[in-house]
Scaffold this motif. Structure first.
Motif, mmCIF file in Angstrom:
data_model
loop_
_atom_site.group_PDB
_atom_site.id
_atom_site.type_symbol
_atom_site.label_atom_id
_atom_site.label_comp_id
_atom_site.label_asym_id
_atom_site.label_seq_id
_atom_site.Cartn_x
_atom_site.Cartn_y
_atom_site.Cartn_z
ATOM 1 N N MET A 1 13.031 66.248 23.315
ATOM 2 C CA MET A 1 13.560 65.456 24.428
ATOM 3 C C MET A 1 15.070 65.623 24.560
ATOM 4 O O MET A 1 15.616 65.622 25.675
ATOM 5 C CB MET A 1 13.213 63.976 24.229
ATOM 6 C CG MET A 1 11.742 63.661 24.342
ATOM 7 S SD MET A 1 11.346 61.923 24.008
ATOM 8 C CE MET A 1 11.875 61.148 25.543
ATOM 9 N N GLY A 2 15.739 65.763 23.434
ATOM 10 C CA GLY A 2 17.188 65.821 23.469
ATOM 11 C C GLY A 2 17.785 67.207 23.502
ATOM 12 O O GLY A 2 18.988 67.362 23.747
ATOM 13 N N GLU B 1 20.382 53.860 26.893
ATOM 14 C CA GLU B 1 19.162 54.608 27.157
ATOM 15 C C GLU B 1 19.015 55.671 26.079
ATOM 16 O O GLU B 1 19.895 56.511 25.904
ATOM 17 C CB GLU B 1 19.243 55.268 28.535
ATOM 18 C CG GLU B 1 19.556 54.277 29.647
ATOM 19 C CD GLU B 1 20.306 54.919 30.794
ATOM 20 O OE1 GLU B 1 20.504 56.145 30.744
ATOM 21 O OE2 GLU B 1 20.707 54.197 31.713
ATOM 22 N N ASN B 2 17.939 55.609 25.299
ATOM 23 C CA ASN B 2 17.694 56.678 24.330
ATOM 24 C C ASN B 2 16.226 57.065 24.366
ATOM 25 O O ASN B 2 15.391 56.356 24.936
ATOM 26 C CB ASN B 2 18.169 56.294 22.929
ATOM 27 C CG ASN B 2 17.370 55.165 22.311
ATOM 28 O OD1 ASN B 2 16.145 55.219 22.256
ATOM 29 N ND2 ASN B 2 18.063 54.127 21.847
ATOM 30 N N ASN B 3 15.934 58.195 23.800
ATOM 31 C CA ASN B 3 14.594 58.755 23.934
ATOM 32 C C ASN B 3 13.527 57.919 23.261
ATOM 33 O O ASN B 3 12.399 57.830 23.748
ATOM 34 C CB ASN B 3 14.599 60.178 23.372
ATOM 35 C CG ASN B 3 15.490 61.110 24.187
ATOM 36 O OD1 ASN B 3 15.603 60.963 25.398
ATOM 37 N ND2 ASN B 3 16.138 62.057 23.529
ATOM 38 N N ALA B 4 13.846 57.310 22.119
ATOM 39 C CA ALA B 4 12.865 56.470 21.440
ATOM 40 C C ALA B 4 12.536 55.245 22.289
ATOM 41 O O ALA B 4 11.373 54.820 22.368
ATOM 42 C CB ALA B 4 13.393 56.046 20.073
ATOM 43 N N LEU B 5 13.553 54.653 22.925
ATOM 44 C CA LEU B 5 13.299 53.524 23.819
ATOM 45 C C LEU B 5 12.411 53.946 24.984
ATOM 46 O O LEU B 5 11.485 53.213 25.360
ATOM 47 C CB LEU B 5 14.623 52.982 24.364
ATOM 48 C CG LEU B 5 15.325 51.879 23.573
ATOM 49 C CD1 LEU B 5 16.645 51.517 24.245
ATOM 50 C CD2 LEU B 5 14.444 50.654 23.432
ATOM 51 N N ALA B 6 12.685 55.116 25.543
ATOM 52 C CA ALA B 6 11.858 55.602 26.649
ATOM 53 C C ALA B 6 10.406 55.764 26.214
ATOM 54 O O ALA B 6 9.480 55.357 26.925
ATOM 55 C CB ALA B 6 12.413 56.930 27.165
ATOM 56 N N LEU B 7 10.184 56.357 25.036
ATOM 57 C CA LEU B 7 8.823 56.526 24.525
ATOM 58 C C LEU B 7 8.116 55.191 24.361
ATOM 59 O O LEU B 7 6.965 55.011 24.787
ATOM 60 C CB LEU B 7 8.862 57.255 23.173
ATOM 61 C CG LEU B 7 8.968 58.779 23.183
ATOM 62 C CD1 LEU B 7 9.127 59.290 21.759
ATOM 63 C CD2 LEU B 7 7.743 59.399 23.836
#
Length: 433
Positions: free
Chosen positions: A175-176, A340-346
């Motif tokens: 994702m990053g 906003e971070n990828n783990a939060l989005a998941l």
């Protein structure tokens, strides 16, 4: 043009309405099931009167009613916890808390995923204990000791960490680091992981929890082998699983992928059914193989997951997606940490999707019931239909499955047709009039 604030408010209202509607529908369906089963508890349906005793019928009704009461608690608790994680800011709070101990980056995001999983499991623990040691115990199904239950919990937790954390780390890295099309690479990784898991599960994971012994009954083995040869099915072996260590429920299944496929019988199933009935039950399972039901479901799952990853790829770039589901972006910016971070989005995506996909449950259930009818029809071509009917009656009785479910509840939830619908298409079992 609508602003992020407008989209955020709209998402919050839509999500809250969907959670409420889902809860109301589940309560309504369970209430219908409770009333219908209770109304038909006093007598055995005429179609089963010569094979099922009144005592067995009433036990099944009482078991169904007891499970329904627990389900009401479960769905209410789940809805409340879901709102706490999202609109009430639970994930936002946990994310900010972890920033006090871990600097922003991959490790903080992995810690967020792991912390969420641990807290969610702890919340579910009391109800799981009650279901196993009170409800299942009350109806004579539970065979587990507390030590075995705790051992299973420890092993599943460690296994989840060993398998889940590296996969999560890979997805987060993709994702990053892989640009706008990260979601496509993540989907490829997720699909490959699931195929690998299906391949290694029979040989490496399942034996951690149960013992698997080769089928010792030579006559039954020969019968089953001939059946599989007729059906064009090759398996690595025929095994008996010690299901009785944990439960009195009976089952049989195929597991594995490619050359790791194997046939597994619960020891409880072999004790309850005759060889003719076992053959008929296995023929039903082979019907799923013949009609490619498993393959079709896998293709559907992978197709839907591709759409899901694509949707997540877009949503993860929208500020209103986070703020609309309870992440306070302004607070995070004030504290100097990534809002906003990828783990939060998941996590937000995994929490939100089941709320909306719930409403297509009847479509999935209907397709599953059609598959079961097809497998039944195939079984009656390859084995004795009366023996299949006899086996199903025994399994319904031994598993305390109600013979009188509410039709609406069936339409929404049942992946298998009710007993009366299945048996109406089969020859009458021996002993029936």
């Amino acid at each position: 043009m609508a602003s992020n604030l407008d989209f955020s408010l709209a998402l919050s209202l839509l999500f809250a309405a969907a959670v409420l509607l889902q809860w109301l529908m589940r309560v309504w369906l369970i209430s219908r099931q409770v009333r219908y089963v209770a109304q038909h508890r006093a007598s055995v349906p005429a179609a089963f009167a010569h094979r099922i005793s009144l005592a067995a019928h009433q036990k099944a009704a009482d078991y169904t009613l007891a499970k329904a009461k627990v389900s009401l608690i479960d769905i209410t608790l789940s809805a409340a916890v879901l709102l706490c994680w999202t609109l009430l800011g639970g994930l936002n709070w946990l994310n900010l808390l972890l920033f006090e101990f871990i600097t922003p980056g991959l490790w903080q995001q992995l810690a967020l995923l792991a912390s969420f999983a641990v807290i969610s499991s702890l919340i579910e623990l009391p109800l799981s204990l009650y279901q196993t040691f009170r409800l299942e115990q009350r109806f004579g199904f539970n065979q587990m000791t507390l030590g075995l239950w705790l051992g299973d919990l420890l092993k599943s937790t460690l296994l989840g960490a060993i398998i889940g954390l590296p996969l999560a780390a890979l997805i987060l890295w993709l994702m990053g680091s892989t640009g706008p099309l990260w979601w496509l690479w993540a989907w490829v990784a997720w699909t490959a992981f699931n195929l690998l898991l299906m391949w290694i599960f029979p040989s490496f994971i399942a034996p951690l929890f149960n013992k698997f012994e080769p089928l010792a009954d030579e006559d039954l083995k020969a019968r089953v082998t001939r059946l599989m040869e007729r059906c064009g099915f090759a398996a690595k072996g025929l095994f008996v699983m010690d299901g009785s260590r944990r439960s009195a429920h009976a089952n049989a299944y195929f597991t594995g992928f490619g050359n790791s496929k194997r046939v597994v019988f619960f020891d409880t199933l072999l004790k309850q059914l005759s060889p003719d009935e076992v053959e008929a039950v296995l023929a039903h399972e082979l019907g799923h193989f013949k009609h490619k039901h498993i393959t079709k479901r896998m293709v559907l799952m992978f197709g839907v997951s591709l759409l899901g990853f694509g949707l997540l790829g877009w949503l993860s770039q929208q500020p209103w997606f986070y703020s609309g589901l309870g992440v306070n972006i302004m607070q995070s910016k004030y504290l100097g940490v990534p809002a906003e971070n990828n783990a939060l989005a998941l996590l937000l995506f995994m929490l939100a999707v089941p709320v909306f996909s719930f409403f297509i449950t009847p479509l999935m259930s209907a397709q599953s019931r059609r598959d079961e009818f097809e497998a039944d029809a195939y079984a009656m071509q390859q084995a004795d239909g009366a023996q299949l009917a006899s086996a199903l009656l025994k399994l319904y009785e031994d598993n305390a499955s109600t013979l009188t479910p509410d039709p609406w509840y069936v339409s929404f939830y049942y992946s298998h047709p009710p007993a009366v619908d299945r048996l109406a298409r089969m020859p009458a079992p021996a002993g029936s009039l």
